[in-house]
Design a protein around this motif. Structure first.
Motif, mmCIF file in Angstrom:
data_model
loop_
_atom_site.group_PDB
_atom_site.id
_atom_site.type_symbol
_atom_site.label_atom_id
_atom_site.label_comp_id
_atom_site.label_asym_id
_atom_site.label_seq_id
_atom_site.Cartn_x
_atom_site.Cartn_y
_atom_site.Cartn_z
ATOM 1 N N ALA A 100 45.086 13.283 62.509
ATOM 2 C CA ALA A 100 44.369 13.580 63.752
ATOM 3 C C ALA A 100 44.173 12.307 64.556
ATOM 4 N N HIS A 101 44.051 12.481 65.871
ATOM 5 C CA HIS A 101 43.757 11.363 66.763
ATOM 6 C C HIS A 101 42.249 11.210 66.952
ATOM 7 N N ASP A 102 41.555 12.312 67.019
ATOM 8 C CA ASP A 102 40.102 12.309 67.204
ATOM 9 C C ASP A 102 39.437 11.973 65.867
ATOM 10 N N PRO A 103 38.708 10.858 65.761
ATOM 11 C CA PRO A 103 38.086 10.482 64.484
ATOM 12 C C PRO A 103 37.080 11.509 63.968
ATOM 13 N N GLU A 104 36.504 12.315 64.867
ATOM 14 C CA GLU A 104 35.544 13.307 64.415
ATOM 15 C C GLU A 104 36.194 14.373 63.527
ATOM 16 N N VAL A 105 37.489 14.610 63.714
ATOM 17 C CA VAL A 105 38.184 15.601 62.880
ATOM 18 C C VAL A 105 38.182 15.153 61.427
ATOM 19 N N LEU A 106 38.586 13.896 61.195
ATOM 20 C CA LEU A 106 38.630 13.397 59.821
ATOM 21 C C LEU A 106 37.234 13.171 59.261
ATOM 22 N N ASP A 107 36.265 12.885 60.130
ATOM 23 C CA ASP A 107 34.893 12.729 59.644
ATOM 24 C C ASP A 107 34.384 14.034 59.013
ATOM 25 N N GLN A 108 34.845 15.176 59.527
ATOM 26 C CA GLN A 108 34.361 16.459 59.004
ATOM 27 C C GLN A 108 34.900 16.761 57.610
ATOM 28 N N ILE A 109 35.948 16.029 57.184
ATOM 29 C CA ILE A 109 36.470 16.239 55.826
ATOM 30 C C ILE A 109 36.232 15.009 54.954
ATOM 31 N N ALA A 110 35.331 14.151 55.376
ATOM 32 C CA ALA A 110 35.058 12.942 54.597
ATOM 33 C C ALA A 110 34.567 13.280 53.196
ATOM 34 N N GLY A 111 33.860 14.408 53.063
ATOM 35 C CA GLY A 111 33.340 14.790 51.756
ATOM 36 C C GLY A 111 34.386 15.325 50.797
ATOM 37 N N TRP A 112 35.611 15.489 51.250
ATOM 38 C CA TRP A 112 36.660 15.992 50.368
ATOM 39 C C TRP A 112 37.118 14.948 49.345
ATOM 40 N N GLY A 113 36.890 13.687 49.629
ATOM 41 C CA GLY A 113 37.332 12.628 48.713
ATOM 42 C C GLY A 113 38.822 12.343 48.780
ATOM 43 N N TRP A 114 39.453 12.692 49.900
ATOM 44 C CA TRP A 114 40.881 12.417 50.052
ATOM 45 C C TRP A 114 41.090 10.943 50.409
ATOM 46 N N GLU A 115 42.314 10.460 50.206
ATOM 47 C CA GLU A 115 42.638 9.045 50.411
ATOM 48 C C GLU A 115 43.181 8.795 51.810
ATOM 49 N N ASP A 116 42.942 7.578 52.304
ATOM 50 C CA ASP A 116 43.460 7.201 53.619
ATOM 51 C C ASP A 116 44.979 7.063 53.568
#
Length: 795
Positions: A748-764
């Motif tokens: 995603a380009h919008d950082p808020e999109v990835l912020d909403q899945i921050a709790g998933w524990g996925w890697e950058d």
């Protein structure tokens, strides 16, 4: 007589020269040479056998004409073999076939005029006719359908039936109509090969030719059936006289030796059928060193049953053993391809899909031959196992004393091995009941499948988002274009622990940096796919629906339901839902389940370039079509799109290259771009090459996707990129703990999109590490909908 004996050698020389002539004019590949030489050797070996059997004193001019026809037919076979890899020189093929057909009238006329008709000449002429019809039917089947192979196989099926039924081996009375029908087959097939008539008329002519053939063979079979009692009486009279009365001592000994050898072969066949393993990892020579209890029981029944029941026994046990062999072969194949055993309920339904996939991967002609070969294999297995069991019971009943000792000894050994758990291979006991165990497992699988249907109905009904209104769905993605891109066969093996994973990893790492430079970021993990090596639709439906769809019957139940899918959820929330399936070339009935507003496939994507092995068009064109047909439109709703990227689909024999996006156009540019191409047989025959080709295809798909985001991505673009399943075991290898995991990334380009899945524990980044999170693919829908603001309806 010496000249007669040299006749087959002359044939071989002539046919090699024929191959050289074809190679020097229209060209002949290695496959064409192999098929041509092989057919020539087989044909002339049969001719040599005929010379020894009929012992003609001299050869007539008609025999030389027939030999010339045989040479032309072998040339036609070589040309047809060439057509599997490249377009056949139709003019040369039709010319050779037409001349061979014309000479068919000449050799008979010459034989009658020169008064040199002979049994050898008539038989040789008939076999050349039959082989020409078979060769032409193989060629025509590629464009018309596999049913045409029935025309070419009819003569050989009739001949094979004679092995089973002695009354069908009797000589038939001369009949002119039989010759007319044979000539009609050749003429119609040659016209069909020339492709000069409209397809409908060609089909009608072929159907008519097949009908004539059925009538002719049917009449012959009916005549033989009506005279079977005469045949059986003659065979019985010969048997009563004994071998010494009608053959010499030497020939009698030869026949006895052959009978003994066939009996031993029959016993070995039954033994191998009963103890053969059904998993590739156990397919070793030591796995066959086992004692099957089922074989001992069959021998005991042959001794215990009365004569009438004993005669029926092989016709019951034989086909059962044959079915057992077929199931084992299917298990071996499915474990090798999909890492699972044969499913007796659902897998028969894959037949049509499998044939279509094979046809798209290796071409229609090769696919139809594989289908015909599979059908012949099934028939051969059922026939051979029945004959083998029949021979085993006859040997047991005919040598009762010896058989009693053998059964007692083998039974005692089996009991001892069973009591002490003797085994040469771990978990493979010498005292075997594997055949009965496999039969029981198949019955249990059927019962479990029936029970699973009811269980899965309840799973489908338990849908927490069924009644959620659109204004409460996906609130965290409002205004975003969301693309779910399935990369074909993109599995864990692509990024870890393989010879090609460093190159794929480098593409992912470089792609991460390229995306970051364009303002995009990614988070990645793994999902466990419900399928392996194929059946992509099971993975697609699992991701969309949030239930585990690992069998065809589950898929059928799911698409007949109203369960909420990701596409349905987005559409309910106001998105335009579209699907890009470039491999489809017809209506997709299951598309209504996903509730897409538009489905794009081969018929409406406008591509006019070449195929790339299985892929009808390269991934780059499909993504550009997404941009042109949907994303570039003004004043539109946000788009939810599933995109199937199939350039990485097996067999990986022709992989496209990424070109400048401005040059793609309608795809015709790909006709002028040279691409390395290799035959499936050549590539898959080399384990290292096929693995490297798979890796290159994944590199291309991922590189293309990153390039697309760089060029066309904007602030409102969100992508979910994942694999559908691991590649087949020709890439992953065979071992007990094969992973079903596939990489998945959210971009995603919008950082808020990835912020909403921050709790998933996925890697950058785009490349998940070996320690990355692993979810069941069936868990994704609910977690995705929940993470992006969806509130499940109460109750």
């Amino acid at each position: 007589m010496r000249a007669v004996q040299a006749f087959p050698v002359t044939g071989v020389i002539a046919q090699v020269l024929m191959g050289a002539a074809l190679a020097g004019t229209v060209g002949l590949s290695g496959a064409g040479w192999v098929v041509g030489v092989t057919c020539g050797v087989i044909m002339n070996a049969a001719l040599a056998r005929g010379v020894l059997r009929y012992r003609p004193h001299r050869l007539g001019p008609a025999d030389w004409v027939t030999l010339a026809r045989a040479t032309l037919v072998v040339g036609a076979a070589a040309l047809v073999a060439d057509s599997f890899d490249e377009p056949a020189p139709v003019t040369m093929l039709v010319t050779v076939s037409a001349v061979a057909l014309a000479l068919d009238a000449v050799d008979g006329w010459v034989a009658r005029r020169s008064k040199t008709t002979s049994k050898l000449g008539a038989r040789f002429d008939g076999e050349v006719d039959a082989f020409l019809i078979l060769v032409l039917s193989v060629y025509v089947a590629g464009s018309t359908g596999p049913w045409v192979l029935a025309i070419g196989a009819a003569r050989y099926a009739f001949f094979a039936a004679g092995w089973l039924l002695p009354w069908m081996r009797e000589p038939l009375p001369p009949r002119y109509w039989r010759k007319v029908v044979a000539a009609t087959q050749g003429v119609v097939l040659t016209i069909a090969a020339a492709d000069v008539l409209p397809p409908a008329l060609t089909q009608a002519a072929l159907v008519g030719a097949l009908a004539l053939l059925c009538e002719s063979f049917g009449r012959d079979v009916w005549w033989l059936w009506g005279h079977r009692h005469t045949t059986q009486s003659r065979v019985a009279a010969i048997a009563d006289r004994g071998p010494a009365d009608h053959v010499g001592p030497r020939r009698g000994r030869v026949r006895t030796s052959i009978a003994v050898a066939l009996s031993i072969a029959a016993i070995l066949l039954v033994w191998v059928a009963l103890v053969a393993p059904d998993h590739p990892s156990r397919l070793t020579l030591s796995a066959f060193v086992r004692l099957p209890l089922e074989g001992i029981v069959v021998m005991a029944l042959a001794l215990a049953l009365p004569a009438t029941a004993r005669r029926v026994l092989p016709w019951v046990v034989g086909p059962a053993v044959g079915l057992l062999v077929i199931v084992k072969v299917l298990d071996l194949g499915l474990y090798a391809a999909f890492d699972r055993p044969f499913d007796p309920i659902a897998d028969w339904r894959y037949t049509g899909i499998g044939i279509e996939t094979l046809r798209d991967s290796v071409g229609p002609r090769a696919a139809y031959l594989v289908v015909a070969g599979a059908a012949m294999f099934i028939v051969a297995v059922l026939v051979l196992t029945t004959l083998a069991v029949r021979s085993l019971t006859r040997v047991a009943a005919g040598h009762r004393r010896w058989s009693m000792h053998a059964i007692t000894a083998l039974g005692a050994v089996w009991v001892l091995c069973w009591v002490f758990g003797a085994q040469l291979v771990s978990h493979v006991p010498i005292a075997s009941t594997s055949a009965a165990g496999l039969a029981v497992d198949e019955v249990r699988a059927v019962r479990a499948g029936i029970k699973d249907r009811a269980i899965f109905v309840d799973e489908i009904r338990r849908d927490r988002f069924r009644d959620t209104p659109g204004d409460r769905l996906l609130t965290g993605l409002r205004g975003k274009d969301v693309i779910v891109a399935f990369v074909e066969s993109y599995g864990r093996i692509a990024v870890q622990d393989s010879s090609f994973s460093p190159r794929v990893g480098a593409v992912l790492d470089e792609g991460t940096e390229r995306l970051r430079a364009a303002g995009f970021h990614a988070r990645s993990a793994f999902l466990t796919s419900p399928t392996f090596g194929g059946a992509s639709w099971l993975a697609h439906s699992t991701l969309h629906s949030g239930v585990w769809v690992n069998r065809q019957w589950r898929y059928d139940q799911l698409v007949a339901s109203d369960r909420v899918t990701l596409s349905h959820a987005f559409k309910r929330a106001g998105w335009r839902a579209v699907d890009f399936v470039p491999a489809n070339d017809r209506n997709w009935p299951q598309g209504s389940f996903y509730r897409y507003d538009e489905v794009y496939d081969q018929r409406n994507l406008g591509y006019v370039g070449p195929r790339f092995a299985f892929a009808p068009m390269p991934d780059q064109y499909v993504l550009l079509a997404l941009e042109r047909l949907e994303l570039a439109k003004r004043d539109r709703r946000p788009v939810f799109a599933e995109v199937d990227m199939v350039s990485s689909h097996a067999p990986w024999t022709r992989i496209p290259e990424l070109i400048d996006w401005g040059n793609v156009g309608n795809g015709s540019v790909f006709n002028s771009i040279p691409v390395d191409q290799v035959t499936t047989a050549a590539l898959w025959g080399d384990h290292d090459r096929v693995r490297a080709a798979y890796g290159r295809s994944i590199e291309y798909s991922l590189d293309t996707l990153v390039s697309f985001v760089q060029r066309y991505g904007d602030d409102d673009l969100v992508l979910v990129v994942l694999g559908d399943h691991q590649p087949s075991t020709i890439v992953t290898g065979l071992h007990p703990d094969l992973s079903h995991d596939v990489p998945i990334s959210v971009i995603a380009h919008d950082p808020e999109v990835l912020d909403q899945i921050a709790g998933w524990g996925w890697e950058d980044g785009l490349r998940p590490s070996p320690q990355a999170a692993v979810w069941p693919m069936g868990a994704f829908r609910d977690r995705f909908l929940s993470a992006f603001g969806t509130q499940a309806a109460a109750g």
